[in-house]
Design a protein around this motif. Structure first.
Motif, PDB file in Angstrom:
ATOM      1  N   VAL A 175     -31.565  19.305 -15.812  1.00  0.00           N
ATOM      2  CA  VAL A 175     -31.756  18.195 -15.087  1.00  0.00           C
ATOM      3  C   VAL A 175     -30.794  17.805 -14.112  1.00  0.00           C
ATOM      4  CG1 VAL A 175     -32.488  15.844 -15.430  1.00  0.00           C
ATOM      5  CG2 VAL A 175     -33.260  17.491 -17.072  1.00  0.00           C
ATOM      6  N   SER A 181     -38.770   4.912 -13.339  1.00  0.00           N
ATOM      7  CA  SER A 181     -40.245   4.392 -12.669  1.00  0.00           C
ATOM      8  C   SER A 181     -39.969   2.931 -12.262  1.00  0.00           C
ATOM      9  CB  SER A 181     -41.309   4.797 -13.780  1.00  0.00           C
ATOM     10  OG  SER A 181     -40.992   3.961 -14.998  1.00  0.00           O
ATOM     11  N   VAL A 191     -37.231   9.010 -15.959  1.00  0.00           N
ATOM     12  CA  VAL A 191     -37.877  10.253 -15.597  1.00  0.00           C
ATOM     13  C   VAL A 191     -36.956  11.231 -15.395  1.00  0.00           C
ATOM     14  CG1 VAL A 191     -39.243  11.244 -13.748  1.00  0.00           C
ATOM     15  CG2 VAL A 191     -39.478   8.767 -14.486  1.00  0.00           C
ATOM     16  N   LEU A 193     -35.552  14.834 -13.723  1.00  0.00           N
ATOM     17  CA  LEU A 193     -36.156  15.658 -12.559  1.00  0.00           C
ATOM     18  C   LEU A 193     -35.124  16.842 -12.681  1.00  0.00           C
ATOM     19  CD1 LEU A 193     -36.638  12.946  -9.854  1.00  0.00           C
ATOM     20  CD2 LEU A 193     -38.209  14.291 -11.186  1.00  0.00           C
ATOM     21  N   THR A 319     -41.962   8.753  -8.518  1.00  0.00           N
ATOM     22  CA  THR A 319     -40.733   9.128  -8.924  1.00  0.00           C
ATOM     23  C   THR A 319     -41.119  10.481  -9.912  1.00  0.00           C
ATOM     24  OG1 THR A 319     -40.206   6.807  -9.120  1.00  0.00           O
ATOM     25  CG2 THR A 319     -38.887   8.666 -10.470  1.00  0.00           C
ATOM     26  N   GLU A 320     -42.108  10.582 -10.684  1.00  0.00           N
ATOM     27  CA  GLU A 320     -42.492  11.523 -11.447  1.00  0.00           C
ATOM     28  C   GLU A 320     -42.900  12.808 -10.857  1.00  0.00           C
ATOM     29  OE1 GLU A 320     -43.591   7.653 -13.943  1.00  0.00           O
ATOM     30  OE2 GLU A 320     -43.572   8.517 -11.914  1.00  0.00           O
ATOM     31  N   LEU A 374     -41.899  15.818 -13.186  1.00  0.00           N
ATOM     32  CA  LEU A 374     -40.839  15.565 -13.857  1.00  0.00           C
ATOM     33  C   LEU A 374     -40.738  16.778 -15.216  1.00  0.00           C
ATOM     34  CD1 LEU A 374     -41.793  12.806 -16.319  1.00  0.00           C
ATOM     35  CD2 LEU A 374     -43.362  13.862 -15.054  1.00  0.00           C
ATOM     36  N   LYS A 375     -39.878  16.931 -15.467  1.00  0.00           N
ATOM     37  CA  LYS A 375     -39.613  17.774 -16.858  1.00  0.00           C
ATOM     38  C   LYS A 375     -40.075  16.834 -18.066  1.00  0.00           C
ATOM     39  CE  LYS A 375     -36.318  20.326 -19.596  1.00  0.00           C
ATOM     40  NZ  LYS A 375     -35.019  20.651 -19.699  1.00  0.00           N
ATOM     41  N   TYR A 377     -40.152  12.335 -19.827  1.00  0.00           N
ATOM     42  CA  TYR A 377     -39.471  11.090 -20.057  1.00  0.00           C
ATOM     43  C   TYR A 377     -38.233  11.051 -21.108  1.00  0.00           C
ATOM     44  CZ  TYR A 377     -43.501   9.142 -17.327  1.00  0.00           C
ATOM     45  OH  TYR A 377     -44.380   9.039 -16.316  1.00  0.00           O
ATOM     46  N   THR A 384     -44.458  11.247 -22.675  1.00  0.00           N
ATOM     47  CA  THR A 384     -44.281  12.582 -21.845  1.00  0.00           C
ATOM     48  C   THR A 384     -45.708  13.179 -22.390  1.00  0.00           C
ATOM     49  OG1 THR A 384     -42.031  12.620 -22.059  1.00  0.00           O
ATOM     50  CG2 THR A 384     -43.228  14.790 -21.652  1.00  0.00           C
TER      51      THR A 384
END
Length: 513
Positions: A175, A181, A191, A193, A319-320, A374-375, A377, A384
């Motif tokens: 990450v 968010s 989030v 990333l 964002t996600e 996104l990977k 939350y 998630t």
């Protein structure tokens, strides 16, 4: 049916490794002009050196790969190289919204538990008020001046980039950024990333369309804010960075720096259209305006093209999921038109009732699949799991796609108003009401009703004091089906509460009802 935006270059490198190489190639040209500091400039090479020194210093403190470092600051050029430096150290950078008060800081920091915080001198008092409850916080560094704490300037004088450890980043899994968010429909979620996700988003046309000089006042804690800075740095385009949007400052900057591309949120466009003094400035250098955050009406697009002679680009992202679509639109396009689906992104639409895949041009919930999603939350496994469906991310937005990959966003699933089993989007009602020449702004929510379940209520800002409740009812009743009529009422207000990205804050509207 799904639509795939096409293949994209996938770089098997870290975010910092990729950007550092690009910075070096741009040499001693000016990278950022900082409007918050009287036009103070930084070159690409100085930006590179500063970010590498920050990375090296953090490693020297013992900050380990995957640990969290926060930045609590408004827009300034230091924010950008600190952010890249944190990522370069192997840590995860987590930007904090600059308008937060003590309790909000405690909420976000309670999730990420940063060991280090870089704080703007103007926000130091807020951090100090929360400090006693942040038992995990080990180091505070001030961006600006301080007698009590070490400053970023002190770090740059002490640190050397030569001691920077070898990069051992796994771009697909490690990450880079933990962003939050918007929180307009509930508490903000953290989030995660990856390096790969960020690098894919940096190739979006949203950030690199046009040439010349780029204007940016988007908050750097926001996804579009930090990505636009990194994207323009990598292509070598000069950035005029402002702390916040002020219409007069925008006009002054366009004239002074010959800005060719400006990125903005919908409220900025509305102010530009209503500006009475635009003719006093030479704005002829401006060629492209890129707008996102909330839909804009066909009237708004028409007026921007007429008044400023610009190409108008609309975009859709989150964002996600990074940047999902972008492209030129005109007044002939539908309300919510959001450009063409980006390379590397696949989109499909799911029917709201049957939960089956829709055909082209049929409305439903937008699902996306991409390596830039996104990977997950942070510390929220339930959210998630709920966010994904067999590898597809459920955006919660309502819209449609056509055979050419053009995306149109018409509403938000959580905002849908259900009246006697029928559904309507607040955005649809808003797009009709805003057409009235005496309406300056509008927001719509659903309110409880004993018979219908929910009925729509409108909050309206007058552009003309003579606007009446009957005028608003009339334009809705003439243009929309009976169940969409404003049976919840109409309330005149001074302003519509919005997030910094221009999205209507319906949580606040409900409190006002």
């Amino acid at each position: 049916m799904s639509f795939y935006g096409g293949d994209i270059n996938i770089f098997d490198v870290s975010v910092h490794g990729f950007i550092w190489e690009k910075l070096q190639s741009h040499g001693n040209k000016i990278a950022i002009v900082d409007g918050s500091q009287d036009g103070n400039c930084i070159t690409f090479m100085d930006f590179l050196d500063n970010s590498r020194k920050i990375a090296s210093y953090l490693q020297g403190l013992g900050i380990k790969k995957g640990e969290y470092v926060s930045i609590f600051s408004s827009n300034r050029h230091e924010f950008a190289y600190i952010m890249l430096g944190v990522i370069g150290s192997g840590a995860v950078v987590t930007p904090c919204k600059d308008y937060y008060r003590e309790n909000e800081v405690l909420y976000e920091f309670g999730i990420t538990k940063p060991k280090v915080v870089f704080v703007d001198e103007d926000r130091l008092a807020i951090l100090e008020a929360a400090k006693g409850k942040l038992l995990f916080l080990e180091h505070i560094f001030v961006i600006g001046k301080s007698r009590r704490y070490k400053t970023v300037e002190d770090i740059l004088e002490e640190a050397t980039a030569e001691s920077l450890a070898k990069d051992d980043i796994d771009p697909e899994n490690d990450v880079a950024i933990a962003a939050y968010s918007s929180g307009t429909t509930g508490l903000p979620k953290c989030v995660l990333l990856t390096h790969k996700a960020v690098l894919l988003s940096l190739q979006s046309q949203f950030f690199i369309s046009g040439g010349g000089t780029f204007y940016d006042d988007r908050a750097m804690y926001h996804m579009s804010g930090f990505l636009s800075i990194f994207a323009n740095l990598q292509i070598g385009r000069k950035i005029i960075l402002e702390r916040e949007f002020q219409l007069q400052k925008l006009f002054e900057d366009i004239e002074k720096y010959q800005i060719t591309v400006a990125t903005c949120f919908t409220p900025t466009v509305i102010e530009m259209i209503n500006a009475k003094n635009a003719h006093k400035y030479d704005l002829s250098s401006l060629k492209t305006v890129i707008c996102g955050g909330a839909p804009i009406s066909s009237f708004g697009i028409k007026e921007m093209r007429r008044l400023y002679k610009v190409t108008f680009l609309a975009a859709y992202g989150m964002t996600e999921g990074g940047m999902i679509s972008v492209g030129p639109i005109t007044e002939a396009d539908k309300m919510g038109a959001s450009g063409k689906i980006e390379p590397g992104v696949e989109v499909k639409v799911i029917d709201l009732k049957t939960r089956k895949e829709c055909g082209f041009k049929s409305a439903g919930e937008i699902y996306i699949r991409s390596s830039q999603v996104l990977k997950g939350y942070l510390k929220n496994a339930e959210a998630t799991a709920t966010a994904f469906d067999d590898g597809w991310f459920k955006t919660g937005d309502i819209g449609s796609i056509d055979e050419q990959g053009n995306l149109c966003i018409t509403g938000r699933l959580k905002e849908i108003i259900k009246c006697k089993g029928l559904q309507m989007s607040p955005a649809e009602l808003e797009s009709v009401i805003i057409r009235h020449p005496k309406v300056a702004d509008v927001g719509v929510i659903g309110v409880a009703d004993a018979i219908c379940g929910e009925v729509p209520k409108a909050f309206v800002v007058k552009a003309d004091a003579t606007l009446s409740i009957e005028d608003v009812h009339d334009i809705v009743n003439r243009n929309l089906s009976d169940f969409k009529h404003l049976r919840g009422g109409i309330k005149f207000v001074q302003s519509i509460p919005k997030s910094p990205t221009g999205k209507i804050d319906r949580v606040q509207l409900k409190k006002m009802s």
